[in-house]
Write an enzyme that holds these catalytic residues in place. Structure first.
Site, PDB file in Angstrom:
ATOM      1  N   HIS A  62       0.854  -1.194   0.000  1.00  0.00           N
ATOM      2  CA  HIS A  62       0.000   0.000   0.000  1.00  0.00           C
ATOM      3  C   HIS A  62       0.885   1.236   0.000  1.00  0.00           C
ATOM      4  CE1 HIS A  62       0.863  -0.570   4.250  1.00  0.00           C
ATOM      5  NE2 HIS A  62       0.221   0.534   4.608  1.00  0.00           N
ATOM      6  N   HIS A  64       1.180   3.894   2.039  1.00  0.00           N
ATOM      7  CA  HIS A  64       1.658   4.611   3.227  1.00  0.00           C
ATOM      8  C   HIS A  64       3.188   4.689   3.177  1.00  0.00           C
ATOM      9  CE1 HIS A  64      -2.193   4.012   5.864  1.00  0.00           C
ATOM     10  NE2 HIS A  64      -2.220   5.153   5.191  1.00  0.00           N
ATOM     11  N   ASP A  66       5.616   4.398   5.203  1.00  0.00           N
ATOM     12  CA  ASP A  66       6.511   3.413   5.822  1.00  0.00           C
ATOM     13  C   ASP A  66       6.658   2.155   4.972  1.00  0.00           C
ATOM     14  OD1 ASP A  66       3.844   2.853   6.487  1.00  0.00           O
ATOM     15  OD2 ASP A  66       4.361   1.828   8.357  1.00  0.00           O
ATOM     16  N   HIS A  67       5.996   2.139   3.802  1.00  0.00           N
ATOM     17  CA  HIS A  67       6.125   0.986   2.901  1.00  0.00           C
ATOM     18  C   HIS A  67       6.701   1.367   1.534  1.00  0.00           C
ATOM     19  CE1 HIS A  67       3.814  -1.745   5.581  1.00  0.00           C
ATOM     20  NE2 HIS A  67       3.470  -0.568   6.075  1.00  0.00           N
ATOM     21  N   HIS A 141      -7.266  -2.107   5.713  1.00  0.00           N
ATOM     22  CA  HIS A 141      -6.482  -1.044   6.352  1.00  0.00           C
ATOM     23  C   HIS A 141      -7.133   0.292   5.995  1.00  0.00           C
ATOM     24  CE1 HIS A 141      -3.089   0.515   8.441  1.00  0.00           C
ATOM     25  NE2 HIS A 141      -2.395   0.921   7.383  1.00  0.00           N
ATOM     26  N   ASP A 209      -0.466  -4.007   5.986  1.00  0.00           N
ATOM     27  CA  ASP A 209      -1.014  -3.831   7.327  1.00  0.00           C
ATOM     28  C   ASP A 209      -2.504  -4.194   7.283  1.00  0.00           C
ATOM     29  OD1 ASP A 209       1.417  -2.522   7.099  1.00  0.00           O
ATOM     30  OD2 ASP A 209       0.775  -0.705   8.045  1.00  0.00           O
ATOM     31  N   HIS A 267       6.306  -5.412  11.826  1.00  0.00           N
ATOM     32  CA  HIS A 267       5.594  -4.124  11.835  1.00  0.00           C
ATOM     33  C   HIS A 267       5.279  -3.694  13.274  1.00  0.00           C
ATOM     34  CE1 HIS A 267       2.551  -1.055  10.643  1.00  0.00           C
ATOM     35  NE2 HIS A 267       3.221  -1.024   9.508  1.00  0.00           N
TER      36      HIS A 267
HETATM   37 ZN   LIG Z   1       2.699   0.350   7.887  1.00  0.00          ZN
END
Ligand SMILES: [Zn+2]
Length: 300
Positions: A62, A64, A66-67, A141, A209, A267
């Site tokens: 996805h 976001h 942090d990915h 998510h 996530d 995570h």
């Molecule tokens: Zn994440």
């Protein structure tokens, strides 16, 4: 065939001095497949002597940060490692605009074929090469999120007496292993019970996530090794639900109900300096649990 996962990043949201956000590699004999690419992924690859030119495809769960915040840097660094091989990137809608915008505004050079595919129909998505297949599953998510299931292709081990009986060449052995029939002096030789042993197919699911989802286990049927996000302890279940994340207990329950062999937790919220309570919480529900740590390689 060797089949393992190499963990590169284990944090939710933020990198720290030693740990980074989500990234991992599936490793087969000759290829690497990158799953998510948090900030600092390239640095972790260098720390763990990963040859990044061996990455054949990238799968993004996805959008976001942090990915995906490590992805533009990785793509442009290939210029300095003389990458010539094409690279395929798969991800949710928006991944193409994200990459193309960053590359365009930064006037970056890409001297290899970069193919970006947006997955619009998760249920029918399928990646395939000579060694593995990858399918997709929906995760729940705050924005559209995709889980991936990696499966090795069916292969056959040939009984030694068959090799002797037909005096098989290397090419003939390879064909039988792929499940193809061959012809010896006009006699067909098929991969069946008399000639081969079917090797069990190993598989790996990446689920990050997601909020706890009761319907997820049925989508994981047949999976051996499950990576499932475990952002919080169950004491923060309310917060986990609000932010559409899972607790260690949630992850373990999913593993148990899916009937997998092995669960990898990752995570992690950076509030936990000691991760053992997350491990213990999961182990109270499901036996075989491993904590993801940067640089850890786990056989699938
Ligand atoms: Zn994440």
């Amino acid at each position: 065939m060797d089949l393992s996962v190499i963990i590169l990043g284990t944090n939710a949201a933020l990198p720290t001095k030693d740990t980074i956000t989500s990234a991992q590699l599936i490793q087969t004999n000759h290829n690497l497949y990158l799953i998510d690419c948090g900030e600092g992924t390239q640095i972790k690859m260098q720390q763990h002597a990963i040859k990044k030119n061996k990455i054949r495809a990238v799968f993004i769960s996805h959008l976001h940060g942090d990915h995906i915040f490590g992805l533009p840097g990785l793509l442009t660094s290939f210029l300095y490692s003389q990458r010539k091989e094409p690279l395929q990137i798969f991800g949710p809608p928006g991944i193409k605009a994200y990459i193309e915008t960053v590359l365009s505004l930064s006037a970056s050079y890409i001297l290899y074929d970069l193919m970006i595919y947006e997955i619009t129909d998760v249920d029918t998505f399928r990646y395939e090469d000579e060694l593995i297949t990858v399918s997709a599953i929906p995760l729940q998510h705050r924005i559209q999120t995709i889980g991936y299931i990696f499966r090795e292709k069916t292969r056959f081990n040939i009984l030694p007496e068959v090799i002797d009986k037909y005096n098989l060449t290397y090419e003939e052995i390879k064909a039988l292993k792929r499940g193809e029939s061959i012809r010896m002096d006009s006699i067909p030789v098929h991969p069946d019970n008399n000639t081969t042993v079917l090797h069990p197919v190993r598989s790996y699911a990446y689920c990050s996530d997601t909020i706890y989802d009761e319907s997820l286990p049925q989508r994981l049927a047949g999976v051996n090794t499950l990576y499932h996000e475990s952002t919080y302890l169950h004491a923060l279940k309310k917060q986990a639900d609000e932010r559409m994340h899972s607790t260690s207990h949630d992850a373990a329950l999913t593993a148990k109900n899916a009937g997998v062999d092995k669960l990898i937790l990752g995570h992690f919220s950076t509030r936990y300096s000691d991760l053992n309570p997350l491990l213990e919480e999961a182990r109270s529900v499901f036996n075989n649990v491993i904590l993801a740590r940067e640089g850890l390689e786990i056989a699938i």
